[in-house]
Design an enzyme around this catalytic site. Structure first.
Site, short mmCIF file in Angstrom:
data_model
loop_
_atom_site.label_atom_id
_atom_site.label_comp_id
_atom_site.label_asym_id
_atom_site.label_seq_id
_atom_site.Cartn_x
_atom_site.Cartn_y
_atom_site.Cartn_z
N GLY A 263 7.69 2.12 3.87
CA GLY A 263 6.91 1.00 3.36
C GLY A 263 6.85 -0.13 4.37
N GLU A 288 1.66 5.24 5.25
CA GLU A 288 0.50 4.36 5.01
C GLU A 288 0.24 3.48 6.23
OE1 GLU A 288 1.18 3.15 0.39
OE2 GLU A 288 2.52 2.31 1.89
N ASN A 378 3.71 -8.77 -5.36
CA ASN A 378 2.62 -8.21 -4.56
C ASN A 378 1.90 -7.06 -5.27
OD1 ASN A 378 3.41 -9.94 -2.45
ND2 ASN A 378 4.86 -8.43 -1.68
#
Length: 500
Positions: A263, A288, A378
């Site tokens: 992450g 990602e 978030n």
């Protein structure tokens, strides 16, 4: 330079200012914009929208890939452009509006947004605003530093506005791998069988007749705000590296581990950096966001290939990487986020997922999103896509926050994003809790003994002992389970629990 970047015949007739292009977006529309973790967002049209809204109020539903850079979410919020926002954000101004109920925020797994949109569960997309480094002869859009949801937004929207960013390196062309899954129920398997699988096109294929405007820009992405490792994040990295060594010794992993996902953030970046010094080799990444640590690992020779959805770097690292893209060209792919986060691919590849927890409880439930159960930070991002489906689901957090006023380990999390069933390993600077194969009472003992700060360990031991005395498979004292959060709300800290 424009002629080299924009190869679509007749493109000159589509060129207009950001203000003119913004007029195509009207009150009540559903708008998709490029951008994923402060990378590759459209930069001029959103500002023009904000300026127009200050003069004549209107609002839209805004979908992106993830967070936007250049304070765009703040400016759009201040101009009251945002009625609804999804699926992720990191902006403090927008966060305040979300928690005040002024902006309706839909927090989604990042793999799901375009799937829902494609199946007409989120309405019809009116306009897509996509940043590009080039436009092909047929109107194909070559993204910049992120793909995110840009491909599906451009394909599904009625009209497409392209921001052609001449400041983005031309060398980005060729790094992208755009593949759109077929419609259900006749979808064929997605043929990603390794991080370096290439299965699509290096551009977003769209009907060129949908291009309603081309805006020429020269903007930069916001730099990463990841901080250097401190003693605590380094300790977390050390615990995890030792765990990987033990897994290798036990024959459950090899020196190449399995494809890695990390992450965004300081702790995950520190863990990745730590792998450089470990006894690991021929590593791969299927993640990602490609951060500084990704390129440090590539430069060290430890990492052979990295697949992601965006590149988000510190200023110095960004300058070097963008200047030397050819050095990395054969070792990088940028994909749509529904592929980078696709549950089936994650499970197929056997990903090792490392994500950050806001808090965890003694049974292994993890809260990634809400402070005291109500205030959004978030969003869940992609952590759930990976946690549920990875071979090893790891969550990291410092054991305390605010100088010891808050324990990151509590009797029961105030909001559950990842249930105990999806969490294999918890790590703090205190140590590592391996939860695999353990029943709830065993998990609690391992978490308290290994991850909790010494300051709060006696209080959690007292809670657990009382809960066990009452009985149950997952023992709780219901009237006390959220008392730690109640103390934080009323007293501003959890220290009163230390003397109970």
């Amino acid at each position: 330079m424009v002629e080299q970047r924009c190869r679509l015949p007749g493109w000159q007739d589509l060129v207009m200012s950001a203000e003119q292009a913004a007029e195509l977006i009207q009150d009540g529309m559903i708008v998709g914009m490029s951008g994923f973790t402060r990378a590759g967002e459209a930069k001029a049209v959103p500002l023009a929208l904000a300026q127009r809204a200050h003069e004549k109020p209107f609002s839209i539903t805004l979908m992106t890939g993830a967070s936007l850079g250049n304070d765009l979410d703040a400016k759009l919020t201040e101009a009251k452009v945002l009625a609804r926002r999804m699926p992720f954000q990191v902006d403090s101004t927008l966060r305040k509006a979300i928690n005040a109920g002024e902006v309706m925020f839909i927090d989604q797994h990042l793999s799901e947004t375009v799937e829902l949109l494609r199946n007409k569960q989120l309405g019809k997309m009116d306009v897509a605003v996509i940043e590009a480094c080039a436009i092909t002869e047929e109107g194909g859009i070559v993204p910049t530093t992120s793909v995110g949801n840009s491909a599906s937004y451009a394909i599904l929207a009625d009209k497409v506005i392209i921001e052609l960013n001449l400041a983005s390196p031309a060398g980005l062309e060729g790094l992208h791998d755009i593949y759109i899954p077929q419609m259900r129920p006749n979808r064929q398997p997605i043929p990603v069988v390794a991080p370096d699988s290439r299965i699509g096109t290096p551009y977003i294929p769209i009907d060129a007749s949908k291009i309603a405007a081309i805006v020429i820009t020269e903007g930069k992405d916001s730099p990463s705000n990841v901080l250097p490792a401190d003693s605590e994040t380094q300790a977390i990295a050390d615990h995890l590296i030792q765990f990987f060594k033990e897994e290798i010794d036990a024959g459950r992993l090899t020196e190449s581990l399995l494809p890695l996902q990390a992450g965004i953030g300081t702790m995950a970046n520190a863990v990745m950096e730590g792998l450089i010094e470990g006894p690991f080799d021929r590593l791969t990444m299927y993640s990602e966001v490609l951060q500084d640590s990704t390129f440090d690992l590539l430069d060290s020779g430890k990492l052979t290939f990295a697949s992601g959805s965006s590149i988000t770097l510190s200023p110095k690292r960004n300058d070097q990487v963008m200047r030397e893209l050819d050095k990395y060209r054969n070792r990088l792919i940028l994909r749509p986020q529904e592929l980078s986060n696709h549950p089936g691919i994650v499970r197929r590849l056997g990903i090792i997922a490392i994500n950050t927890a806001l808090e965890a409880d003694i049974y292994g439930n993890v809260n990634s999103t809400h402070v005291c159960g109500t205030r959004m930070m978030n969003g869940i991002g992609g952590s759930g896509d990976f946690a549920r489906n990875s071979q090893l689901s790891i969550f990291v957090t410092k054991s305390i926050a605010k100088g010891g006023d808050i324990s990151s380990f509590v009797p029961f999390v105030s909001h559950v994003d990842h249930t105990e069933h999806d969490v294999d390993i918890l790590v703090s600077e205190q140590g590592l809790a391996d939860l695999r194969g353990l029943a709830p009472r065993e998990r609690a003992r391992v978490i308290i003994d290994n991850c909790v700060a010494p300051l709060y360990r006696p209080a959690l031991n007292r809670y657990f002992a009382e809960a066990c005395a009452r009985g149950g498979h997952t023992p709780h004292c219901l009237e006390k389970a959220l008392s730690w959060h109640q103390a934080l709300n009323t007293e501003g800290n959890m220290r009163s629990l230390l003397t109970e």
